[in-house]
Design an enzyme around this catalytic site. Structure first.
Site, mmCIF file in Angstrom:
data_model
loop_
_atom_site.group_PDB
_atom_site.id
_atom_site.type_symbol
_atom_site.label_atom_id
_atom_site.label_comp_id
_atom_site.label_asym_id
_atom_site.label_seq_id
_atom_site.Cartn_x
_atom_site.Cartn_y
_atom_site.Cartn_z
ATOM 1 N N HIS A 252 -20.551 -12.450 -43.296
ATOM 2 C CA HIS A 252 -19.218 -12.226 -43.867
ATOM 3 C C HIS A 252 -18.371 -13.493 -43.826
ATOM 4 C CE1 HIS A 252 -15.443 -10.170 -44.782
ATOM 5 N NE2 HIS A 252 -14.924 -10.883 -43.808
ATOM 6 N N HIS B 141 14.873 8.507 -40.409
ATOM 7 C CA HIS B 141 15.220 8.035 -41.748
ATOM 8 C C HIS B 141 16.278 6.931 -41.733
ATOM 9 C CE1 HIS B 141 12.912 11.489 -42.842
ATOM 10 N NE2 HIS B 141 13.207 11.436 -44.119
ATOM 11 N N ASN C 93 -21.343 -3.672 -50.360
ATOM 12 C CA ASN C 93 -22.354 -4.402 -49.585
ATOM 13 C C ASN C 93 -22.591 -3.815 -48.199
ATOM 14 O OD1 ASN C 93 -20.254 -5.348 -47.948
ATOM 15 N ND2 ASN C 93 -19.999 -7.213 -49.143
ATOM 16 N N HIS D 105 -15.403 -17.738 -46.114
ATOM 17 C CA HIS D 105 -16.191 -16.510 -46.241
ATOM 18 C C HIS D 105 -17.261 -16.689 -47.305
ATOM 19 C CE1 HIS D 105 -12.353 -15.422 -44.418
ATOM 20 N NE2 HIS D 105 -12.981 -14.416 -43.852
ATOM 21 N N GLU E 221 5.186 4.837 -51.323
ATOM 22 C CA GLU E 221 6.011 3.625 -51.318
ATOM 23 C C GLU E 221 5.165 2.368 -51.444
ATOM 24 O OE1 GLU E 221 5.973 5.867 -48.851
ATOM 25 O OE2 GLU E 221 7.837 6.982 -49.148
ATOM 26 N N ARG F 75 24.178 5.505 -48.935
ATOM 27 C CA ARG F 75 24.145 6.900 -49.384
ATOM 28 C C ARG F 75 25.573 7.410 -49.558
ATOM 29 N NH1 ARG F 75 23.919 12.425 -46.202
ATOM 30 N NH2 ARG F 75 23.416 13.787 -47.945
ATOM 31 N N ASP G 84 -15.124 -3.307 -49.559
ATOM 32 C CA ASP G 84 -14.957 -2.140 -48.690
ATOM 33 C C ASP G 84 -13.545 -2.059 -48.124
ATOM 34 O OD1 ASP G 84 -17.670 -0.914 -48.526
ATOM 35 O OD2 ASP G 84 -18.209 -2.894 -47.783
#
Lengths: 659, 659
Positions: free
Chosen positions: B261, B464, B186, B31, B403, B510, B156
């Protein structure tokens, strides 16, 4: 002009509140806080704005309502019951119980009237952007009949999740005037006050994203909510965010605190809250007749709206096409391109681009896009134009570098009757996995186009090279993963993706592969997930591979033949499709008595033991890749005919003869 | 006061540009666009602001520089070589080649001076937020010596990705004045002009997030860049975003277009561009002596800065502790709590909370947080205070419902020498997977605390309930997955997480589980990944399980004993640790001759064939879960002693005698 609400409206609001509270207490779990706080805004929406017909939740002309804050689902279930959807009061009593229609978070396809599965925060709001795009696009192509609106109730969590910023930035760019979001601004999350972590200027952010924003200072002020919605509806060139200040757990002792967010508070507080709301604490799941009648007005109103709509649709010049599209069926006899072994070697991503182009006219509801990798994903047919504010008939979406937003928007498009695909590099599945998972949980036919599907992509290196992504998707229920070996298998993969009703992930190469001769290899059998590509009827060793590694296996077979070893190459583009086949077919393809097997795939080995068996070997990658030209990486990491042939001879020595 | 730049500075900038261009052309990929456009801002940073010592990239007192737009890595590699890091010009010539130190995207731990792996967009910027938190926290606890700054160049794509909005919202909330981001504005991405999809008011968004923002109209104007950085450095209570307007591919024919690019443009354009930059196109990888000297000033300056810092650190009252922390070693003899079978049943998430609390004083560098699930994840010791703008010594972070941002910030904390953990529900691994993957790719010891690790979580339902998450992580290289069966195994898991140098994911229940009696069961052997929990020396059948399902297996063993079948229960909390053991140990635990095996885990079956073998059965979940009380869900989906015992008898019938 303010429109008044009367005491029946207030009674109706409090009915929603007490139903929600009773259900949470009955279940001894759930989230009472949101329904208690947000019931008024929902009431305004459902009685004054939402066009829907509870008798026909599949009416394509309906507005969409999305409760993005899915944990507050008792709000939605209460409204669905009260307005006359096929959801009985008994189901509300069975909230969060095995086999009920009222699970802990709303599930599309499970409960009538639920437009999309929500609960994982940010998804509902982002999926709604896709619904708003779909309605805008369909209206531009087919007419105003399809110009539906999308209403959302979203929470702090929805606004904090990155996916919603991606989708809402796109929504602002796309000037989606048909999207109205009511933000339940209650300043409370599980950890406590939003001051702990979420002090940004939300409205300022949305304004910067190009949204119309407004504020309702008191969420119990239904006149103000109604007026704000009216104002938002008048803004046609921007989506709207209405920040509605509410009190979580309104009416309860814990109102305004994080204690009100979740969990049943016990009979004492239940009674106290119901009393505060004017309900008899001794009776449960009570629906006062006037409240019921107010909500049930939706039935007559909806029937009338739908009847008018159906008449217009019947008169529509493209009625048949639209009816087919909304039925979810494909046009018959899809014609897919075929590729010849005389073609020069072609990447399967390139073949995929050719297939999409061939499908474009045959499947008018096909739409798609890429997360800023259009020239790499080959997702845009030459003839297609972009969907943009000034160009609503365009079928192609530039999502920007927003994989997760693309995932959710793609689901929204799919839920709206379009057949939508989204493309990115396979490794960036990770960025959009929650949306991909929801396509699987909802069991909807979103198509995921994942190119650059192995370390064979080369120089970009390990940050871009997938390893665990195939295992991730294969372990995801309802997902069909399809990794074609050549251009013709790629066409089969697309047929599978379109003709099935579950989501499909296509894993496609960056690098060119040869086209297998359909005269010599039964590539059409790729639709069965796995088939004998080439080989001896009585093989000593099986070479089982997917995608680009099928060619490595073919090379190994040639070497083995030189060494006097009889082998068979099995192409296995899809575990899931293969496992749907009858056992007899599977045993034909992978004879159980042949224990000498080598499985070859440039990804994690996890899961391949299923086909390798105790006697087999797996040539895979349990390490990250490397940056170098693709052929070098593949060769240095062991994906060569020589290595595979050597492994085959090794396992053959250990499993000398088929039993 | 503007500070001038001279012609040597410009020559230096153009040296970076031509080195980058030559490397891309040599590699025939890469690049070039970003280095050509952003070299001036990087030059200003590296010559005027960045405190670093190229001779010691591990100096803890250095400022951090993060090239979030990792695809532009030749910019970074050029600067690393030029300023005197141990990265030879030959390595630049070997850009993107097998075994080089210059992979296609910057990799931490691979190339000296690379502070974090970037390339997956948004990660670098978000990880930088963690570095800025770490520096702020360490400075508050230990003194100004540790008050380093974090400089970022972002693109960006970095700004579009949701993860960066999450992290940057947190950075704004946290008023991180030591974080300065240069946004390479850019207006071009791969698909074309940013007008295609990214038209939001970026500076407006960041201002809404609480950032100081400014603009440099001409990215080639180094005086203006320098002044903007000076202004940003003067803002101590807000992070800064400096939008620097640049021309992608500056100097080349394709300047300002998406063609600039990526990809090599061929010798003709290479020559043309080098000529435009004042370099001889006939010579390659040329470094004019004055440019080199300007950059190499960093060596003397850095040596002096570090020497001064080391002297201050030597005089620091906590010098020994700090030296140990920065060495990455743990205090010796960590004392972990032990749990008794007489305790009432306890969830492993609860045990994890107790372990964290016990570690808090022993491991002063331990810090952690949760994505708004603190009371559910049990991640906050009672004694800990929150890290907040007015409270910088707090060791606990409320991440909000973010998260992914938490994942990247946790990596940034870990990279800064802290031992950091982040908690959420296991299913929401999906939201943060790209950051978790980077912890694995970087091989750094971030600790992921995943509670609610199966359908046993109950009522919240399938949105979940994790299914494919264990397979996902097990397929991820370098990751240790640890799913303890009881409180004592949980303590072992934490010890593993802290004493190893790779990332660990703890999967915790849990629901309450019993505590296994350490007198009867060698639970300490959980550190070996798998061990014989209980059973006959000469078992007819093996029951292999993880986590809460170990108790199901124990129940099945009791039933089998009643039925006269000899069985053995193997607890297998970690595939990875077990697979590190010698073959002899593994064969002791899972004797190869016992083919009758039942593997039990409330997750996807994929990968369990490895332990089940051809003769075995797998009791797992290849479907989504359901909303109901956890015990009901587990029982209805087959996780009962009866079902496992029946499966055991079935496989025993099929594999009657150990061979």
């Amino acid at each position: 002009m303010p429109r008044p609400f009367d005491e029946i409206d207030l009674l109706a609001v409090n009915t929603v509140r007490t139903l929600s509270l009773d259900a949470v207490e009955q279940a001894k779990s759930g989230h009472p806080g949101l329904p208690l706080g947000a019931a008024p805004m929902a009431h305004v929406l459902w009685t004054r704005h939402l066009r829907h017909n509870p008798a026909d939740p599949s009416w394509p002309g309906r507005d969409r309502f999305v409760l993005s804050a899915g944990h507050g689902c008792m709000l939605l279930y209460s409204l669905l019951h009260l307005t006359g959807y096929d959801l009985s009061l008994d189901e509300l009593r069975r909230f969060r119980q095995w086999g009920s229609l009222t699970p802990g978070h709303p599930e599309y396809g499970h409960t009538p009237g639920v437009e999309t599965t929500t609960g994982p925060l940010g998804q509902g709001l982002s999926t709604s952007v896709g619904m708003a795009v779909a309605a805008t696009h369909l209206a531009a192509r087919y007419g105003d009949e399809l110009a539906t609106r999308v209403f959302v109730i979203a929470s702090d969590g929805d606004l904090m999740e990155g996916v919603s910023n991606e989708a809402c930035s796109l929504a602002g760019h796309q000037e989606l005037g048909n999207l109205i979001v009511l933000y339940d601004d209650n300043t409370v999350t599980i950890d406590g006050h939003t001051d702990l972590a979420f002090t940004e200027d939300r409205a300022g952010r949305f304004a910067a994203l190009g949204w119309h924003t407004s504020t309702v200072e008191d969420g119990n002020d239904m006149v103000a909510v109604d007026a704000a919605i009216e104002d938002a509806l008048a803004v046609s060139d921007r989506p709207s965010l209405i920040s509605v200040k509410t009190i979580i757990g309104f009416g309860s002792r814990d109102a305004g605190t994080s204690r009100a967010h979740s969990d049943a508070r016990g009979p004492e507080q239940q009674a106290e809250t119901k009393r505060a709301l004017g309900f008899d604490p001794e009776h449960f799941f009570v629906i006062p007749q006037p409240a019921l009648e107010r909500y049930r007005e939706a039935l007559a109103r909806g029937a009338e709206q739908q009847a008018e709509w159906e008449a217009r649709l019947d008169a529509h010049p493209q009625a048949a096409e639209l009816r087919r599209i909304f039925s979810g069926s494909m046009p018959e006899d899809l014609e897919l391109p075929s590729f010849s072994p005389d073609d020069k070697p072609m990447a399967t991503r390139t073949a995929s681009g050719a297939v999409i182009a061939a499908l474009a006219d045959q499947v008018p509801e096909l739409v798609g896009g890429s997360a800023d990798l259009t020239p790499s994903n080959n997702t845009k047919p030459k003839e297609w134009t972009d969907f943009q504010p000034g160009a609503r008939t365009g079928r192609y979406m530039h999502y920007g570098v927003r994989e997760h937003g693309m995932g959710a928007v793609t689901n929204g498009l799919t839920l709206s009757g379009l057949r939508a695909y989204g493309g990115t590099f396979f490794n960036f599945l990770d960025y959009m996995k929650p949306a991909v998972r929801l396509s699987a949980l909802m069991n909807i036919p979103s198509v995921w186009v994942f190119t650059h599907d192995s370390v064979g992509l080369g120089e970009d290196g390990p940050t871009h090279q997938p390893i665990e992504q195939l295992a991730t998707l294969r372990a995801t229920p309802n997902m069909t993963v399809f990794r074609p070996a050549d251009p013709n298998e790629t066409a089969v993969g697309w047929r599978v993706a379109l003709e099935r009703r579950n989501p499909t992930a296509l894993a496609l190469t960056r690098q060119a592969v040869g086209t297998l001769d359909p005269e010599r290899h039964p590539v059409a059998d790729a639709a069965r997930g796995g088939y004998v590509l080439e080989g001896d009827d009585d093989p000593q060793v099986l070479l089982i591979a997917t995608g680009s590694e099928v060619h490595v296996a073919l090379g190994a077979r040639a070497l083995l033949a030189e060494r006097g070893v009889r082998s068979r190459v099995v192409s296995l583009p899809s575990f899931e499709l293969f496992e749907e086949q009858p056992q007899s077919y599977r045993d034909e393809v992978i004879p159980p008595h042949v224990h000498a097997r080598v499985c070859v795939e440039a990804g994690a080995s996890l899961g391949w033991e299923r086909y390798a068996g105790d006697g087999g070997a797996i040539v895979a990658l349990d390490r990250f890749g490397a940056s170098a030209p693709g052929a070098t990486v593949l060769a240095n990491l062991g994906f060569t005919p020589e290595r595979v042939a050597d492994e085959a001879q090794r396992v053959l020595t250990e499993n000398p003869e088929p039993v």
